[in-house]
Design a protein around this motif. Structure first.
Motif, PDB file in Angstrom:
ATOM      1  N   PRO A 421      -0.396  -0.874 -11.696  1.00  0.00           N
ATOM      2  CA  PRO A 421      -1.544  -0.215 -10.561  1.00  0.00           C
ATOM      3  C   PRO A 421      -0.144  -0.678  -9.582  1.00  0.00           C
ATOM      4  O   PRO A 421       0.177   0.262  -8.706  1.00  0.00           O
ATOM      5  N   GLU A 422      -0.606  -2.141  -8.768  1.00  0.00           N
ATOM      6  CA  GLU A 422       0.402  -2.316  -7.686  1.00  0.00           C
ATOM      7  C   GLU A 422       2.285  -2.352  -8.045  1.00  0.00           C
ATOM      8  O   GLU A 422       2.406  -1.756  -6.764  1.00  0.00           O
ATOM      9  N   LYS A 423       2.515  -2.149  -8.743  1.00  0.00           N
ATOM     10  CA  LYS A 423       4.020  -1.942  -9.380  1.00  0.00           C
ATOM     11  C   LYS A 423       4.073  -0.575  -8.224  1.00  0.00           C
ATOM     12  O   LYS A 423       5.304  -0.047  -8.214  1.00  0.00           O
ATOM     13  N   VAL A 424       3.147   0.584  -9.039  1.00  0.00           N
ATOM     14  CA  VAL A 424       3.116   2.339  -8.287  1.00  0.00           C
ATOM     15  C   VAL A 424       3.101   1.943  -7.483  1.00  0.00           C
ATOM     16  O   VAL A 424       3.970   3.274  -6.961  1.00  0.00           O
ATOM     17  N   LYS A 425       2.227   1.053  -7.023  1.00  0.00           N
ATOM     18  CA  LYS A 425       2.463   1.664  -6.238  1.00  0.00           C
ATOM     19  C   LYS A 425       3.044   1.438  -4.323  1.00  0.00           C
ATOM     20  O   LYS A 425       4.129   1.261  -3.608  1.00  0.00           O
ATOM     21  N   GLN A 426       4.180   0.059  -5.222  1.00  0.00           N
ATOM     22  CA  GLN A 426       5.015  -0.354  -4.893  1.00  0.00           C
ATOM     23  C   GLN A 426       5.979   0.488  -4.653  1.00  0.00           C
ATOM     24  O   GLN A 426       6.808   0.368  -3.561  1.00  0.00           O
ATOM     25  N   LEU A 427       6.267   0.902  -5.764  1.00  0.00           N
ATOM     26  CA  LEU A 427       7.843   1.698  -6.079  1.00  0.00           C
ATOM     27  C   LEU A 427       7.401   3.575  -4.962  1.00  0.00           C
ATOM     28  O   LEU A 427       8.356   3.646  -4.482  1.00  0.00           O
ATOM     29  N   TYR A 428       5.856   3.598  -4.977  1.00  0.00           N
ATOM     30  CA  TYR A 428       5.999   4.786  -4.977  1.00  0.00           C
ATOM     31  C   TYR A 428       5.896   4.476  -3.190  1.00  0.00           C
ATOM     32  O   TYR A 428       6.804   5.364  -2.469  1.00  0.00           O
ATOM     33  N   LYS A 429       5.707   3.598  -2.232  1.00  0.00           N
ATOM     34  CA  LYS A 429       6.120   3.369  -1.259  1.00  0.00           C
ATOM     35  C   LYS A 429       7.597   3.041  -0.660  1.00  0.00           C
ATOM     36  O   LYS A 429       8.311   3.468   0.225  1.00  0.00           O
ATOM     37  N   GLN A 430       8.294   2.435  -2.071  1.00  0.00           N
ATOM     38  CA  GLN A 430       9.539   2.188  -1.226  1.00  0.00           C
ATOM     39  C   GLN A 430      10.143   3.438  -1.356  1.00  0.00           C
ATOM     40  O   GLN A 430      11.257   3.414  -0.503  1.00  0.00           O
ATOM     41  N   LEU A 431       9.706   4.446  -2.171  1.00  0.00           N
ATOM     42  CA  LEU A 431      10.543   5.856  -3.048  1.00  0.00           C
ATOM     43  C   LEU A 431      10.230   6.448  -1.057  1.00  0.00           C
ATOM     44  O   LEU A 431      11.267   7.275  -0.503  1.00  0.00           O
ATOM     45  N   PHE A 432       9.024   6.561  -0.338  1.00  0.00           N
ATOM     46  CA  PHE A 432       8.989   7.732   0.190  1.00  0.00           C
ATOM     47  C   PHE A 432       9.764   6.571   2.065  1.00  0.00           C
ATOM     48  O   PHE A 432      10.144   7.284   2.841  1.00  0.00           O
TER      49      PHE A 432
END
Length: 467
Positions: A421-432
Motif C-alpha cells: 500500500p505504501e508503494k501505491v501511495k507513493q506512485l499515486y502521488k508522483q503521478l499526480f
C-alpha cells in the motif's frame, strides 16, 4: 599581396573542407514506424506464424530494446510525443486522436492538430543541414496550417489523416474525406497505382537517390498494418494455414517487411548503410479486437495502459557506432528519439526547450550505466499510469489502482496493490505531481467512449491477446 591572397584562399579551402567532412560525418537518419502492429507479430519478436525476414536481418544488425514504450496508447498523440520529444499532454495534445468523436467542450475537427508553437525534430534537423522527408501517415492535423511541409519536411508523399485504403481511390473505391487522399508535396492530390505500402517505399528510395550526397532524414510512416484490412492476393497465398483477419494481417505485415527491405537495400547499394542511423518501432500496441494482432506475452491492447497498449518492438542500428545483435534492457521511450536524432546530427539539446526524452547513444555505448528514466508516465483523462524502476501503477476511474512488478510479471497478472500500500501511495502521488505540470486538454472524447475503453481493456486483460 599575392601571398596574402594565397593565404586567404588556403584558409577558405580549409574551411570548406572541414565543412564537407562535417557534413559527411553526419549520419543519415531513417525512422521507420509501423502502425497498430502486434507486439509478437514479427520474427525477431518470436512469431512463428508471420514472415518478416527483412526486419529479422535488421534485428541481427541492431540494438534490440526489450522494454521500449510509446508515450500514448493511440496513434496521433503517440506520434506527437515522438516528433516533439515531450509528453504531448504538456501542450494539450491529450491521448485522443485528431479528429475524432469529440466533446463540444474543446477543439473539434480541423481546429485540432499539433500546436504551431511546438517545434518538431524535422525542423531542427533542417537547421543543421539535413534534407527531410515524410512518406506516409501524418495524423497531426488536417488543416493546411498543420501540413508537414510547414513543419520542417522538405518533401511529403502521404496522407494527412489517420488511416486510408491501401488501394487507389477511384469510382469503385471512394472517399469523401480530403485527409484520406494521397498528396504529393502540398495541395497536389493524386492517387497512386498499385499497393500503397510499396509506393511509400519507392518514394523513399527515390529520395535517397536524389539526396545521397547530403545528410538526410526520412520519416517512413507506414499506415501498415492499420485497418482497413487489405492485402494482395500474392501475399495472402504465403499464409495457407491462417484464416480471416489473422491471415490478412500476416500478408499486410509481409508487404511492409518487403518494402522496408527495399529501402535498406537502397542504402546498402549507395554505400550509405554504415553511417545511417535506423530506427524501427511501432506507434502503439496492437488493437487485437480490430485486426487480430498478437501482443503476447503482454496483457491489453491499443488504447489502454496495460503493457500491450504501450510497449512496442524497437530496433536501432548504426553500424559506425553501435554494436550489432545486442539487447538493451532498461526502459526507454519513443520520446528519446528526438534528442537521440538531434545529437547524432550535430545539434544541441541546449537549443531545445523542455524535452522529456534523453539521448540514448551514451547509454548504448556504455558511457552511462544507469537507467535513462527514473519515471515514465501515461495519461488519458482520468486514466493514468506510472513506471518507476520495476514498479508500475495503473490508475482507473472505475476501480482501485493496480500495482505490478513488471520485471517479474510483464503480463500484469498479479496485482500487488494490497501487499504494497505504501508503494501505491507513493506512485499515486508522483503521478499526480507530474499531472500538475501539464496543460489542460485542448480536446476530449465524448465521455461515453471512456466506458467503452474500460470494457475493451477488460476483454483483453490476459496474456493471450488473440481471441
Amino acid at each position: 599581396m599575392h601571398h596574402r591572397y594565397l593565404k586567404i584562399l588556403l584558409i577558405l579551402l580549409g574551411f570548406f573542407k572541414v565543412s564537407f567532412l562535417t557534413a559527411q560525418q553526419q549520419p543519415n537518419i531513417v525512422f521507420i514506424l509501423s502502425d497498430d502492429a502486434g507486439y509478437a507479430d514479427f520474427g525477431f519478436q518470436g512469431s512463428k506464424e508471420f514472415k518478416t525476414p527483412e526486419l529479422d536481418k535488421l534485428a541481427e544488425n541492431s540494438v534490440k530494446f526489450s522494454q521500449a514504450y510509446v508515450s500514448a496508447a493511440v496513434c496521433g498523440p503517440s506520434r506527437a510525443g515522438m516528433l516533439t520529444g515531450k509528453y504531448q499532454q504538456k501542450f494539450g495534445f491529450e491521448e485522443n486522436n485528431v479528429p475524432g468523436y469529440m466533446s463540444a467542450s474543446g477543439l473539434v475537427g480541423d481546429e485540432m492538430g499539433l500546436p504551431l508553437d511546438q517545434t518538431i525534430i524535422a525542423e531542427h534537423l533542417k537547421e543543421v543541414g539535413y534534407k527531410t522527408a515524410l512518406f506516409g501517415k501524418w495524423h497531426q492535423g488536417n488543416a493546411d496550417r498543420f501540413h508537414p511541409t510547414k513543419r520542417g519536411f522538405d518533401e511529403f508523399y502521404g496522407f494527412r489523416g489517420g488511416a486510408r485504403s491501401y488501394l487507389p481511390y477511384d469510382e469503385k473505391n471512394t472517399t469523401n474525406r480530403i485527409e484520406d487522399r494521397l498528396e504529393h508535396g502540398y495541395g497536389n492530390f493524386l492517387e497512386h497505382k498499385g499497393y500503397l505500402t510499396d509506393e511509400l517505399a519507392n518514394e523513399a528510395i527515390s529520395f535517397i537517390d536524389k539526396n545521397k550526397e547530403n545528410p538526410f532524414f526520412i520519416y517512413l510512416s507506414f499506415n501498415a498494418v492499420h485497418t482497413p484490412m487489405e492485402a494482395t492476393a500474392v501475399d495472402l497465398k504465403q499464409f495457407p494455414n491462417l484464416k480471416g483477419k489473422r491471415k490478412t494481417l500476416a500478408a499486410m505485415t509481409l508487404a511492409m517487411d518487403r518494402a522496408i527491405g527495399k529501402v535498406l537495400q537502397e542504402l546498402k547499394k549507395r554505400g550509405l548503410s554504415d553511417n545511417t542511423l535506423i530506427v524501427f518501432t511501432n506507434d502503439n500496441g496492437g488493437p487485437s479486437d480490430a485486426n487480430e494482432s498478437d501482443n503476447s506475452p503482454l496483457s491489453g491492447t491499443k488504447a489502454n495502459h496495460l503493457e500491450g497498449g504501450i510497449r512496442v518492438p524497437f530496433l536501432m542500428s548504426w553500424p559506425n557506432l553501435l554494436k550489432k545483435n545486442t539487447t538493451y534492457h532498461y526502459p526507454i521511450s519513443t520520446l528519446d528519439l528526438f534528442p537521440t536524432f538531434l545529437v547524432a546530427a550535430g545539434g544541441k539539446i541546449a537549443d531545445t526547450k523542455d524535452l522529456d526524452g534523453v539521448n540514448l547513444i551514451p547509454y548504448l555505448k556504455g558511457e552511462k550505466t544507469d537507467a535513462p528514466h527514473e519515471f515514465l508516465y501515461w495519461k488519458k483523462e482520468n486514466r493514468g499510469a506510472i513506471r518507476n524502476q520495476d514498479w508500475k501503477l495503473l490508475r482507473f476511474p472505475d476501480r482501485p489502482a493496480e500495482l505490478y512488478n513488471i520485471k517479474n510479471d510483464m503480463s500484469e497478472t498479479n496485482n500487488l496493490a494490497a501487499q504494497y500500500p505504501e508503494k501505491v501511495k507513493q506512485l499515486y502521488k508522483q503521478l499526480f505531481k507530474w499531472e500538475l505540470t501539464l496543460e489542460r486538454p485542448l480536446w476530449q472524447l465524448r465521455r461515453e467512449f471512456e466506458g467503452k475503453a474500460a470494457d475493451r481493456m477488460d476483454a483483453y486483460k490476459k496474456t493471450n491477446t488473440k481471441q
